[in-house]
Design an enzyme around this catalytic site. Structure first.
Site, PDB file in Angstrom:
ATOM      1  N   ASP A  33       0.776  -1.225  -0.113  1.00 37.36           N
ATOM      2  CA  ASP A  33      -0.279  -0.013   0.029  1.00 37.36           C
ATOM      3  C   ASP A  33       0.763   1.149  -0.023  1.00 37.36           C
ATOM      4  O   ASP A  33       1.890   1.152   0.779  1.00 37.36           O
ATOM      5  CB  ASP A  33      -0.930  -0.139   1.226  1.00 37.36           C
ATOM      6  CG  ASP A  33      -1.827   1.204   1.245  1.00 37.36           C
ATOM      7  OD1 ASP A  33      -1.630   2.032   0.973  1.00 37.36           O
ATOM      8  OD2 ASP A  33      -3.185   0.405   1.364  1.00 37.36           O
ATOM      9  N   ILE A  34       0.574   2.138  -0.771  1.00 38.72           N
ATOM     10  CA  ILE A  34       1.373   3.479  -1.168  1.00 38.72           C
ATOM     11  C   ILE A  34       1.224   4.533   0.121  1.00 38.72           C
ATOM     12  O   ILE A  34       1.650   5.508   0.313  1.00 38.72           O
ATOM     13  CB  ILE A  34       1.520   4.131  -2.327  1.00 38.72           C
ATOM     14  CG1 ILE A  34       0.100   4.400  -2.745  1.00 38.72           C
ATOM     15  CG2 ILE A  34       2.337   3.447  -3.267  1.00 38.72           C
ATOM     16  CD1 ILE A  34      -0.032   5.493  -3.983  1.00 38.72           C
ATOM     17  N   GLN A  96     -14.123   3.051   2.087  1.00 40.81           N
ATOM     18  CA  GLN A  96     -13.611   2.564   0.979  1.00 40.81           C
ATOM     19  C   GLN A  96     -13.329   3.553   0.048  1.00 40.81           C
ATOM     20  O   GLN A  96     -14.070   4.543  -0.071  1.00 40.81           O
ATOM     21  CB  GLN A  96     -14.641   1.538   0.068  1.00 40.81           C
ATOM     22  CG  GLN A  96     -14.116   0.963  -1.057  1.00 40.81           C
ATOM     23  CD  GLN A  96     -15.270   0.089  -1.851  1.00 40.81           C
ATOM     24  OE1 GLN A  96     -16.126   0.061  -1.447  1.00 40.81           O
ATOM     25  NE2 GLN A  96     -14.571  -0.768  -2.847  1.00 40.81           N
ATOM     26  N   HIS A 102     -10.762  -5.246  -2.389  1.00 42.50           N
ATOM     27  CA  HIS A 102      -9.475  -5.381  -1.868  1.00 42.50           C
ATOM     28  C   HIS A 102      -9.224  -5.815  -0.704  1.00 42.50           C
ATOM     29  O   HIS A 102     -10.176  -5.213   0.155  1.00 42.50           O
ATOM     30  CB  HIS A 102      -8.366  -4.300  -2.291  1.00 42.50           C
ATOM     31  CG  HIS A 102      -8.932  -2.965  -1.761  1.00 42.50           C
ATOM     32  ND1 HIS A 102      -9.880  -2.021  -2.330  1.00 42.50           N
ATOM     33  CD2 HIS A 102      -8.489  -2.391  -0.576  1.00 42.50           C
ATOM     34  CE1 HIS A 102     -10.125  -1.335  -1.695  1.00 42.50           C
ATOM     35  NE2 HIS A 102      -9.268  -1.090  -0.362  1.00 42.50           N
ATOM     36  N   HIS A 104      -7.068  -5.453   2.722  1.00 44.39           N
ATOM     37  CA  HIS A 104      -5.895  -4.765   3.645  1.00 44.39           C
ATOM     38  C   HIS A 104      -5.155  -6.038   4.389  1.00 44.39           C
ATOM     39  O   HIS A 104      -5.766  -6.902   5.086  1.00 44.39           O
ATOM     40  CB  HIS A 104      -6.214  -3.975   4.537  1.00 44.39           C
ATOM     41  CG  HIS A 104      -6.709  -2.642   3.656  1.00 44.39           C
ATOM     42  ND1 HIS A 104      -6.001  -1.714   3.282  1.00 44.39           N
ATOM     43  CD2 HIS A 104      -7.967  -2.373   3.130  1.00 44.39           C
ATOM     44  CE1 HIS A 104      -6.637  -0.822   2.823  1.00 44.39           C
ATOM     45  NE2 HIS A 104      -8.013  -0.981   2.779  1.00 44.39           N
TER      46      HIS A 104
END
Ligand code: DGP
Length: 140
Positions: A33-34, A96, A102, A104
């Site tokens: 995750d960025i 979201q 997706h 996490h």
């Protein structure tokens, strides 16, 4: 397989946007995750585009959960966090922000005081890359 031209995660899957990959197979992709909420924060997505838990197919959600389990084990071995949340959000009220289903994989550390909607801040890409190397080493 359904693919959405404007979806940011579909762009990652098509290789149009770079990502720090941890794992890929025929049904899923795992990457860092960025906007990490914590060190080692990873995401797992199905290749099939579906906006949320209601739209995702049973095949795609099953593959995503299996990859998330694999990535969680690697994070556990590599980073030895105090805990790990597997979590996924559906709808803006549930925080979201990317509408491609997706999961996490979020390492937790004692006292990190993370709340459910943790807010987004850009991560240090060099540090993220180093955490990815350690996690990848456990994925084989
Ligand atoms: P959510 O809020 O549950 O929809 O989580 C979306 C996550 O995706 C959020 O933690 C930030 C992350 N993210 C958004 N854009 C990108 C991107 O272009 N690359 C990567 N690696 N992560 C992204």
């Amino acid at each position: 397989m359904h693919d959405d031209a404007d979806c940011i995660f579909c762009k990652i899957l098509r290789g149009e946007i770079p990502c720090i990959t941890l794992w890929e197979d025929e049904a899923t992709l795992a990457f860092m995750d960025i906007n990490p909420a914590n060190d080692g924060h990873a995401l797992v997505i199905p290749r099939e585009h579906a906006k949320d838990v209601h739209a995702v197919s049973e095949v795609a959600i099953s593959a995503t959960v299996l990859t998330a389990k694999r990535v969680a084990a690697a994070i556990d071995a590599a980073l030895k966090p105090d805990g790990i949340n597997l979590l996924q959000c559906n709808g803006p009220a549930a925080a979201q922000s990317v509408f491609h289903y997706h999961m996490h994989v979020l390492p937790r550390y004692e006292g990190d005081d993370l709340k459910m909607n943790w807010g987004m801040r850009p991560g240090d890409m060099e540090a993220i890359g180093k955490f990815a190397e350690r996690i990848r080493a456990e994925l084989g």
